[in-house]
Design an enzyme around this catalytic site. Structure first.
Site: not given
Lengths: 929, 513
Positions: A529, A604
């Site tokens: 990430d 996200d």
């Protein structure tokens, strides 16, 4: 006066409310106007190209044409290289003839130096040159004044370059204002003594503009020691009204024109709570655009890793359907045309023009350049359960048990950043995850797996082994002053390893060895990430552009960073098994070629209906540019979904390639059984449908791996001549045979799906109801509905005995769903291997063609030289659109014949063959009489 | 949760596809209760009625029935069919994995032993706990009796106190009357003196204002001279017109010093001096602007600021700042007051002292009364509180139980509150105050709910669910935070122990394994 101010106040209040409601803080990210090079380049006027081809400098060898271009305003010369590549691709490279210092050329993205084909000269005069591109009467015309390239086929122009005269190439130059004095000495050394004197004189023509040598955004100053270095080129696409690709944007599948706003931006960024339907940059960038009309599909691959902006304009944009009809009736001669313009901050122009002509050809062409989707372990195509965070080992155990208790299958449970010891990756929280191997063994006992996060920011902490090693080996990215670059991220102050450096990458890979990564086991996989890279206190939440990767500035390599992180991580997972096991690595940032290293998710997102909807075009766009293994966080990352939204998201996600539920730390728990028995049952059913279809998904990925065709496809890819499909992005195909129109509207009572194909039929996979193609079909829906159709003419293998993980189903029997087309034929494939190693590369697999014609269903070996055996057998054959036979005979490989029992449902014309029992890997025939 | 189950897949019928064994007693996986439906050699009708099939299709590894009832061997009552032959050993007797190649060990014996052992322990605990519970119940009963007795006692003493309060009130009031008169006298004298001073000041101010307004120094204040003082505009919404000014001056164009007096009395509240107006307004603003943040990371709330309780601290600082400000303004006000009142004369002072003594005595007794009343209401509350069917939870009242983890000390004060305090310094966080019994209907006293704890950033208020299990000791066993800000505590107490069934009546089926 009073009333005016009142109204103003109202407007202000409204504006405040609106900006409050918008999630993203746009002010944190640059517009084109705030990005000096974009502003500069976008200000250029079309039709005033200063570039002229110097035909007398032309050199034509068997493999390439070179030619100098001159900018008549400043006399700077460029070198044009033109290649004809195998597979109907033309490559155009433009660089400075004699740059002050080398300009960055993107390495490691192409799988090899692309093989060329011969070019030949057809004609030449003082105005230009005509070259043959070999196949299909294709030619490229080089016009001299102004310089321009036209690629023709027969009498049609397929694509023109610099037709609007927006080619721009900011040559490297010496800084000539006074403020440079202090760095003068340094500069002088850099000047190549061989550089011709004219270099300095011609600079006189170029005016320094704001932002050329320094640029400030918010509180961040980008010192630009190399000065301006932007490049730009325009492409015209006659006859084209639909362009796609250039992910990642939260945008419709069909790209919009950008005349009235910002261009689409490609600059990998960690955008907090991103906004939908706009051209802002997101986490990844693939500079590939596809252009399509009913005759032809082409592609443009702009190989540049710097910040890039793409403008799209169209002469038909804004015209209504009526307006277009009027044009048609009045015989308006203007053909539709789309113009595209690429602008990058640094590097060179290196563009691959993929000439199709079919969508499949473009996919193959692009795959020949950057490779295909990695072949994932079968289990990674199953369901993934993630949350930020599963708190501790006990939590993991309870969630795992919860799936068994509610009889919902899952294959992977995920751990986010909180599992580490203080955000030090490769470590475990000593209290919450004190015995990781015990935990992993518990998961392994159930034939399940785990993913733990490993981000590329490294905590600056002299007691942290990883940090110490990277620092002592000099592997950190440096700041402009030569020290280790430090930024702020999850662990606080962090360094960023220079993944562009091959030595760094192989060291990183070695850290995944079982003896290095304490607590890891073979069922632990990795998630990268924050690899844009995300730097909380950096400009636009990323790295300063003047940070240094060896000799290159971060500016040059920015969009490659995430690509390299995933590359090194995947290599680590391969190496730890001695090259035996396939890796699984999820990444948030990506670039062209990232498909070779694993899966990608859309970052996200939020628990909102529009975010559910946009997951479809976002993954379709990624699939078009090679990245098939795509998914969105099921349920939405930020905020908390209603149970209806969550169920609908599971139903949608079950039919998207990467199927993972994920949730933000601050949201209430949302494991599938927390929403009452009805919703648990609905989610269970959606996940089970995914598991029954795993053989089909696995086959799709095998094919994607072999051919580069996308797994999740827009309808137009399979129906390229049907304009009704061109803009559809609320439904999609999986491979060629399944059409999915998920329910993505709140409170929906029905959906309208377009079933393509004039002479085709589609079977509802739940009711077996047959529908004709080329129609809009209204489908009433309830909460349990997932509208999915199987194409008439296809055969899909499923495993109907769903178990708690995909590995538990390995030896289970298949049911074949044979959907007949109006010609009463059907075909499909079956692919079987061990599901997790690279042994398929050693021909250890079963690949069979399943074929139905003349009332005979047969299984034919597509890979006679491959060997693999399976325990799986065929337990059932369901033939849709069949008529009732009098007798059904099975003939096995040894020639034995036996009668099969069958059942016929005349209301739906469904024939079910009971327990034929033949091994799935062998030759057989079933004859209907 | 144990991964292994006793599956009881009776292995009397071993079938492979097509082959059919001889001695059929009952097909694999059919419970005795359903045996009647699976009659050997007779066609079988699916239990859902969907099909009728020949008997040899039972357990032939193919689902003919929609409900799967033809494959009982694949659909155990103990584990889902999906776990048969999946390579994972679920049944301790390995019967779920008869055809998967999984090398399962028969662990039933060991498992049985372990289970018996743990069962024995549980029984022991339950027995012991249950005895303790009886004691607790007795204690609670005694406690209630004691409290009732005490309540009566206190109620009696309350009565006496009430009488005393009334008596002292009379004494106090008698003493306060002359005190008030004397004080009033003294005060009035001081007020009169102050009024004189104030009037002198006002006259001086008026003269000053007159001079200030009389711009041309002609001894008159005129309409035009007034216009610059828009604060005097009686109708503040529009501009200050001459007509309005004239009205203010009493309908004349100008006023001499004498005429000015009545004008002054009407406007002095509104009037702003030209001199002070400029200087006084400015200042305080600036300090409040917050310093610009150093990075762009404001968008990353809380989470990226590692491990601190930032918000709370900031709030406290804010409060302090307010306090300082408040004090400052108070002092300013005192400064403006005209002098200090002279001390009381001796006579007045002695009256005051006498009254004060009476007041003190009264207050003291009244406080005792309040305390007694509180005691009574507490006792009443405790007596009527739901401490379980037999008051067995009463002993937890006003106790606290701690659990120390690696980071925090958790504290459960039953029927009161739950809190969390960092082990190495830092302030305590409330995880909720007593809410209610929250167990299932038939066992409502098995779960406690504490609610309305400290709010979470962008989230709900913290709350805690306490699950009670039988134990011989009263201990907080564990805490967790399954969802953000929703805590779960496990708490053992003898109070929830139930009498275990007598050993004879316990089912013995597991023991043989």
């Amino acid at each position: 006066m009073a009333s005016f101010t009142e109204r103003m106040a109202f407007v202000l209040v409204m504006a405040l409310c609106l900006s409050g409601a918008l999630a993203v803080d746009r002010g944190n990210f640059k517009t084109c106007d705030q990005s000096a090079f974009c502003k500069r380049q976008r200000a250029l006027k079309p039709g005033e190209s200063p570039y002229r081809a110097l035909l007398e400098t032309m050199e034509l060898t068997n493999t390439r044409l070179t030619l100098q271009l001159i900018n008549d305003n400043n006399k700077v010369r460029l070198l044009l290289e033109l290649y004809r590549l195998q597979g109907n691709i033309t490559r155009v490279k433009i660089n400075e003839l004699k740059p002050l210092k080398p300009r960055f050329e993107v390495p490691d993205v192409l799988v090899r130096e692309p093989p060329t084909e011969p070019l030949s000269l057809l004609s030449q005069d003082e105005n230009g040159v005509v070259l043959s591109l070999g196949a299909e009467s294709q030619r490229v015309i080089v016009s001299a004044r102004p310089f321009r390239l036209d690629i023709m086929e027969g009498r049609d122009v397929l694509m023109s370059l610099n037709s609007r005269g927006l080619l721009a190439f900011e040559h490297l130059r010496m800084r000539k204002d006074t403020s440079q004095a202090d760095s003068e000495a340094e500069k002088k050394e850099e000047v190549d003594p061989a550089n011709p004197a004219e270099q300095t004189t011609k600079d006189e023509d170029d005016k320094d503009e704001d932002g050329m040598w320094e640029e400030t955004f918010k509180s961040h100053t980008d010192g630009k020691p190399n000065g301006p270095s932007a490049i730009s080129l325009d492409f015209s696409l006659p006859g084209v009204e639909h362009v796609y690709g250039i992910p990642e944007h939260a945008e419709t599948l069909r790209l919009k024109t950008t005349d009235n706003g910002d261009p689409y931006r490609l600059y990998n960024l960690d955008v907090f709570q991103y906004e939908l339907f706009n051209p802002m940059a997101l986490y990844g960038a693939v500079p590939v655009m596809l252009a399509h009309n009913s005759q032809r599909t082409t592609g443009i691959f702009w190989l540049n890793a710097a910040e890039t902006w793409v403008d799209i304009s169209s002469n038909t944009a804004g015209k209504t359907v009526f307006g277009k009809m009027l044009d048609y009736v009045q015989g308006s001669s203007e053909t539709p045309q789309t113009d595209v313009r690429w602008i990058s901050e640094s590097g060179i122009i290196d563009v691959f023009i993929m000439l199709g002509p079919t969508p499949k050809d473009v996919f193959s062409q692009y795959a020949s350049l950057t490779g295909t989707q990695s072949f994932p372990p079968l289990s990674s195509l199953a369901y993934h359960q993630c949350r930020w965070n599963y708190n501790d080992q006990e939590d993991v155990k309870l969630v795992d048990a919860g799936f068994d208790e509610h009889d919902i299958p899952y294959d992977f449970i995920w751990l986010d950043i909180e599992h580490t010891d203080g955000k030090r990756y490769f470590t475990w929280d000593p209290h919450k995850f004190a015995t990781p191997k015990e935990m992993l063994q518990g998961i392994m006992d159930k034939k399940r797996k785990m993913v733990a996060i490993v981000d590329p920011h490294i905590k600056v902490d002299s007691n942290y082994k990883i940090h110490n090693e990277i620092r002592s080996r000099g592997f950190y990215i440096k700041n402009k002053d030569g020290g280790d670059y430090e930024g702020w991220c999850w662990p606080g102050s962090a360094g960023y390893p220079d993944f562009t450096c091959a030595d760094m990458r192989s060291w990183w890979a070695s850290m995944f060895a079982y003896d290095q990564y304490g607590g890891s086991m073979e069922n632990l996989y990795t998630w990268n990430d924050m690899n844009e890279p995300s730097v909380f206190n950096g400009p636009e939440v990323t790295m300063h552009k003047d940070a240094m990767h060896g000799a290159w500035e971060h500016r040059d390599v920015h969009n490659l960073y995430g690509f390299y992180v995933q590359m090194a991580t995947a290599e680590g997972l391969i190496q730890r098994s001695g090259g035996v096991e396939r890796p699984f690595v999820l990444t948030r940032a990506f670039f062209a070629g990232s498909q070779r290293y694993g899966a990608v998710w859309t970052g996200d997102n939020a628990a909102e209906w529009d975010h559910l909807k946009i997951s479809i075009p976002m993954c379709l766009s990624l699939g078009l540019v090679g990245i098939s293994f795509c998914g969105a966080d099921v349920g939405g990352f930020f905020k908390s979904p209603s149970s209806e939204l969550l169920v609908r998201w599971y139903q949608t996600g079950a039919y998207q390639p990467f199927f993972r539920a994920h949730a933000h730390l601050d949201t209430p728990r949302r494991e599938p059984w927390l929403f009452g028995p009805e919703n648990t049952a609905l989610i269970r059913e959606a996940v089970r449908q995914r598991y029954t279809l795993l053989p089909y998904w696995y086959l799709q990925f095998y094919q994607a791996h072999c051919t580069g065709q996308p797994v999740m496809r827009p309808l137009w890819v399979e129906y390229p001549q049907d304009p009704a499909t061109f803009a559809i992005d609320d439904e999609f195909l999986i491979g060629t045979d399944l059409l999915v129109h998920p329910v993505t509207e709140e409170g929906a009572r029905g959906v309208t799906a377009y079933l393509p194909g004039k002479n085709e039929v589609w079977f509802d996979v739940n009711t077996f109801q047959k529908h004709n193609g080329a129609q809009n079909l209204y489908i009433p829906v309830t909460m349990s509905s997932i509208p999915v159709f199987q194409r008439g003419g296809s055969i899909i293998p499923r495993k109907l005995r769903v178990r708690r993980s995909s590995t538990c189903m390995e030896h289970d029997p298949y049911t074949l769903f044979v959907a007949l087309n109006p010609q009463r034929t059907a075909e499909g494939e079956l692919y079987i291997d061990d599901g997790h190693t690279f042994n398929y590369e050693k021909k250890e697999f079963i690949h069979r063609k399943l074929f139905f014609a003349n009332n005979i269903l047969s299984s034919i070996n597509l890979a006679p030289d491959a060997k693999f055996s399976t325990q799986s057998w065929i337990e059932r054959v369901i033939i849709l659109g069949a008529s009732k036979p009098s007798k059904v005979t099975l003939q096995t490989a040894d020639g034995q014949e036996s009668q099969l029992e069958f059942e016929f449902d005349s209301s739906m014309s469904v024939l079910t063959l009971r327990k034929p029992g033949m091994n799935a890997g062998e030759d057989w025939k079933v004859m209907l009489q | 949760m144990s991964g292994h189950h006793y599956c009881h897949l009776v292995l009397l019928l071993v079938l492979s596809t097509g082959a059919f064994a001889v001695e059929v007693h009952r097909p694999r996986g059919v419970p005795l209760s359903k045996l009647q439906f699976y009659e050997e050699g007779k066609p079988f009708t699916c239990l859902d009625g969907s099909h009728t099939i020949p008997f040899d299709r039972i357990n032939d590894d193919y689902c003919d029935c929609q409900d799967g009832s033809d494959e009982p061997g694949f659909r155990s009552v103990f584990i889902p069919s999906s776990r048969i032959n999946d390579g994972v050993c679920d049944c301790c007797d390995t019967t779920d994995e008869y055809n998967s190649g999984a090398a399962c060990q028969n662990t039933c014996k060991e498992l049985g032993r372990q289970e018996q052992e743990s069962l024995r322990k549980l029984t022991e605990i339950a027995n012991e706990g249950f005895l303790l519970k009886q004691q607790l119940i007795q204690e609670a009963k005694r406690g209630i009796e004691d409290k009732k007795t005490k309540l009566e006692e206190i109620q009696t003493s309350k009565k006496a106190l009430e009488d005393k309060v009334e008596a002292l009130r009379t004494v106090k009031e008698t003493a306060e009357e002359p005190e008030k008169e004397a004080k009033d006298r003294h005060l009035k004298a001081w007020e009169d003196q102050k009024a004189v001073i104030r009037m002198e000041k006002d006259m001086a101010k008026m003269a000053e204002v007159f001079l200030e307004l009389d711009d041309d120094a002609d001894g008159f204040v005129s309409v035009s001279e007034l216009l610059s003082h828009s604060e005097l505009d009686p109708n503040s919404e529009d501009s200050f017109t001459e007509a309005e000014a004239q009205t203010l001056l009493g309908g004349v164009d100008k006023l001499d010093t004498e005429g000015f007096k009545s004008f002054w009395s009407t406007v002095k509240e509104k009037y702003k001096s030209e001199v002070t107006a400029d200087t006084s307004v400015e200042s305080p603003q600036e300090e409040t602007t917050e310093p610009a943040s150093e990075h762009d990371s404001e968008q990353y709330p809380e989470d990226d600021v590692p491990e601190d309780e930032g918000e709370d601290d900031e709030e406290e600082e804010d409060d302090d700042a307010d306090d300082v400000h408040y004090k400052a303004t108070q002092e300013q006000k005192d400064d403006e007051d005209e002098g200090v009142m002279p001390p009381y004369d001796d006579k007045t002072q002695s009256l005051i002292d006498a009254a004060q003594k009476a007041r003190d005595e009264f207050n003291e007794v009244e406080r005792s009364l309040r305390e007694v009343s509180d005691q009574i209401s507490n006792l009443e509350k405790e007596i009527s509180f739901d401490f379980g069917p037999s008051g067995e939870f009463a002993y937890l009242y006003s106790q606290c139980y701690d659990l120390t983890t690696s980071e925090y000390i958790y504290r459960l004060c039953p029927f009161n509150r739950v809190s969390q305090k960092p082990k190495f310094g830092g302030s305590e966080t409330s995880l909720g105050t007593w809410g209610k019994w929250a167990g299932p209907e038939d066992d409502v006293h098995s779960v406690m709910k504490y609610e309305h704890g400290q709010g979470c950033w962008q989230g709900p208020n913290r709350s805690t669910t306490v699950k009670l299990t039988c134990g011989t000791e009263t201990v907080v066993m564990s805490t967790s935070e399954p969802s953000r800000c929703e805590y779960l505590m496990e708490f053992t107490t003898p109070a929830v122990c139930k009498q275990p069934p007598a050993p004879e009546s316990r089912p013995r089926e597991h023991v043989e394994l």
